[in-house]
Design an enzyme around this catalytic site. Sequence first.
Site, PDB file in Angstrom:
ATOM      1  N   GLN A  63      -0.228  -0.583   5.802  1.00 30.69           N
ATOM      2  CA  GLN A  63       0.928   0.893   5.894  1.00 30.69           C
ATOM      3  C   GLN A  63      -0.316   1.934   5.325  1.00 30.69           C
ATOM      4  O   GLN A  63      -0.642   2.418   4.967  1.00 30.69           O
ATOM      5  CB  GLN A  63       1.402   0.794   4.055  1.00 30.69           C
ATOM      6  CG  GLN A  63       2.119   1.586   3.433  1.00 30.69           C
ATOM      7  CD  GLN A  63       2.310   1.491   2.104  1.00 30.69           C
ATOM      8  OE1 GLN A  63       1.721   0.056   1.258  1.00 30.69           O
ATOM      9  NE2 GLN A  63       3.774   1.760   1.282  1.00 30.69           N
ATOM     10  N   LYS A 101      -3.149  -4.168  -6.552  1.00 31.31           N
ATOM     11  CA  LYS A 101      -3.258  -2.842  -7.031  1.00 31.31           C
ATOM     12  C   LYS A 101      -3.834  -2.388  -8.348  1.00 31.31           C
ATOM     13  O   LYS A 101      -4.743  -2.262  -8.407  1.00 31.31           O
ATOM     14  CB  LYS A 101      -2.500  -1.051  -5.858  1.00 31.31           C
ATOM     15  CG  LYS A 101      -1.432  -1.743  -4.365  1.00 31.31           C
ATOM     16  CD  LYS A 101      -0.929  -0.900  -4.408  1.00 31.31           C
ATOM     17  CE  LYS A 101      -0.018  -1.925  -3.685  1.00 31.31           C
ATOM     18  NZ  LYS A 101      -0.258  -1.492  -2.262  1.00 31.31           N
ATOM     19  N   GLU A 117       5.672   6.655  -1.960  1.00 31.73           N
ATOM     20  CA  GLU A 117       6.796   5.618  -1.733  1.00 31.73           C
ATOM     21  C   GLU A 117       6.480   5.228  -3.010  1.00 31.73           C
ATOM     22  O   GLU A 117       8.113   5.448  -3.866  1.00 31.73           O
ATOM     23  CB  GLU A 117       6.237   4.122  -1.240  1.00 31.73           C
ATOM     24  CG  GLU A 117       7.283   2.615  -2.180  1.00 31.73           C
ATOM     25  CD  GLU A 117       6.389   1.536  -1.690  1.00 31.73           C
ATOM     26  OE1 GLU A 117       6.744   0.545  -1.689  1.00 31.73           O
ATOM     27  OE2 GLU A 117       5.656   1.256  -0.426  1.00 31.73           O
ATOM     28  N   HIS A 177       3.835 -13.321   2.157  1.00 31.56           N
ATOM     29  CA  HIS A 177       3.711 -12.178   1.076  1.00 31.56           C
ATOM     30  C   HIS A 177       3.717 -13.058  -0.039  1.00 31.56           C
ATOM     31  O   HIS A 177       4.988 -13.580  -0.681  1.00 31.56           O
ATOM     32  CB  HIS A 177       4.596 -11.330   0.923  1.00 31.56           C
ATOM     33  CG  HIS A 177       3.448 -10.119  -0.127  1.00 31.56           C
ATOM     34  ND1 HIS A 177       2.955  -9.911   0.316  1.00 31.56           N
ATOM     35  CD2 HIS A 177       4.453  -9.149  -0.119  1.00 31.56           C
ATOM     36  CE1 HIS A 177       2.628  -9.034  -0.760  1.00 31.56           C
ATOM     37  NE2 HIS A 177       3.404  -8.662  -1.013  1.00 31.56           N
ATOM     38  N   TRP A 227       0.690  -4.793   7.344  1.00 28.63           N
ATOM     39  CA  TRP A 227       1.298  -3.793   6.348  1.00 28.63           C
ATOM     40  C   TRP A 227       0.274  -4.187   5.864  1.00 28.63           C
ATOM     41  O   TRP A 227      -0.454  -3.297   4.307  1.00 28.63           O
ATOM     42  CB  TRP A 227       2.288  -4.736   5.921  1.00 28.63           C
ATOM     43  CG  TRP A 227       2.871  -2.467   4.950  1.00 28.63           C
ATOM     44  CD1 TRP A 227       3.478  -2.997   3.777  1.00 28.63           C
ATOM     45  CD2 TRP A 227       3.800  -1.868   5.797  1.00 28.63           C
ATOM     46  NE1 TRP A 227       4.300  -1.840   3.052  1.00 28.63           N
ATOM     47  CE2 TRP A 227       4.074  -1.039   4.526  1.00 28.63           C
ATOM     48  CE3 TRP A 227       3.679  -0.851   6.733  1.00 28.63           C
ATOM     49  CZ2 TRP A 227       4.884   0.429   4.273  1.00 28.63           C
ATOM     50  CZ3 TRP A 227       4.597  -0.024   6.754  1.00 28.63           C
ATOM     51  CH2 TRP A 227       5.007   0.878   5.603  1.00 28.63           C
ATOM     52  N   SER A 233       0.459  -7.885  -4.174  1.00 26.01           N
ATOM     53  CA  SER A 233       0.970  -6.702  -3.881  1.00 26.01           C
ATOM     54  C   SER A 233       0.469  -5.539  -4.943  1.00 26.01           C
ATOM     55  O   SER A 233      -0.162  -5.151  -4.846  1.00 26.01           O
ATOM     56  CB  SER A 233       2.815  -7.516  -3.474  1.00 26.01           C
ATOM     57  OG  SER A 233       3.466  -6.124  -3.154  1.00 26.01           O
TER      58      SER A 233
END
Length: 420
Positions: free
Chosen positions: A280, A242, A288, A369, A332, A238
């Site tokens: 997203q 990144k 965010e 997820h 997403w 998640s």
Amino acid sequence: MRFHRYRPRVWATAVFVAVAGLLAATPGAGALSAGDLSAAPQIRAGVEDDGADCAVATPGTGPSNSKLPDPFTRLNGTRITARSDWRCRREEIKKTAEKYVYGEKHAKPASVTGTVSRTGITVNVSDQGKSAGFSASVSLPSGSGPFPAVVVFGGFGADTATIRASGAAVINYDPYAVGKEGTPRNNKQGAYYSIYGSSSSTGLLMAWAWGVSRIIDVIEQSGGSILRSDATGVTGCSRFGKGAFVTGAFDQRIALTMPIESGTAGAPIFRGIPGESGSQPLSSAYSEQPWFGDAFSPFTGNPNSLPVDTHEMVGMIAPRGLFMMENPHVDWLGARSGSVAALGGAEVYKALGAGSNISYWSDVQDGTHCAVRSEWKAPLQQSIQKFLLGTGNPPNVFRISGSKAGNLSQWRDWTTPTLS
């Protein structure tokens, strides 16, 4: 990346693609040889940025283009013709990505000291008259060592049991100690910003990557009795996926990069996000958390004007080991755009004769997820064995979910050169 509960749904038959067939333009492409760039995970052992001495002009934005930028075309408009040209072309991509996407990654500070024990690592950094420190815990596999190690972002989503069973140590890295979430862009917090300023335009993902690089500095200085400095991997899921993706792209000492379900601001191409239903939005990811660098703001509504895209960050990792994992069940996460990034970056691997060193897998049954998935266990083991232990063969596989299969031909107007 917001967390929700998702239910798996029925989806199309998965697309199975063997990298050897997809990427090899000629017989033997992707095979390792003593004289080939892909003969070792890193280009030069112990070098964070192999092209730091390359003269790079200040990157400009250029005209808007809905197609992915050509990774093989220099800033001056000429195309590279030899594998040796990639070193400085990669540096151009690096500088462009720093300027417009992530913010600057400061080079190794004036002073980096610390300790490595069987249970932990301490890092102390001094630069520009300021100091900061942070630590990470270590979990060793069985055996006497010294061990390769995988830096696990946030202790979340990674299959640490399989990592250790495969013979690699786990370094549990808290990225928030280096770049804290929940802070405004003009008051960023953490070790990176304690040194380079709370109003630094560098985003969290690059700050987190800088922190991993300083861990590697300490491992290099430790004498190698516990952890090997020449065999480091990085992974996370998640938002931490990144971070793992950016870390692998910007430190060539990382022998194996394994981002998991990284979503927007991770692997998926920026140009694909606006057209991928349910993913997203770039503006959402930008606001965010300060993951992106501040300079990315103008591109959140118009990624076509970006002079770089994430397929080139995938290319920055080449020819080192890369295993990308995505989840097609969660819209997403933008897995279709992620598959395009992988396919586009794989063209760089192919051109460098390292086509077997990149693998991609989004063909999974469980839509939860950041779940630990049985489908990824074998390629994870193979990746660790090949790129960190130097044994066996890489997974050498693309398994793309039919429900989230991107088409690279729709996104490029350039061809892959045969590099001498």
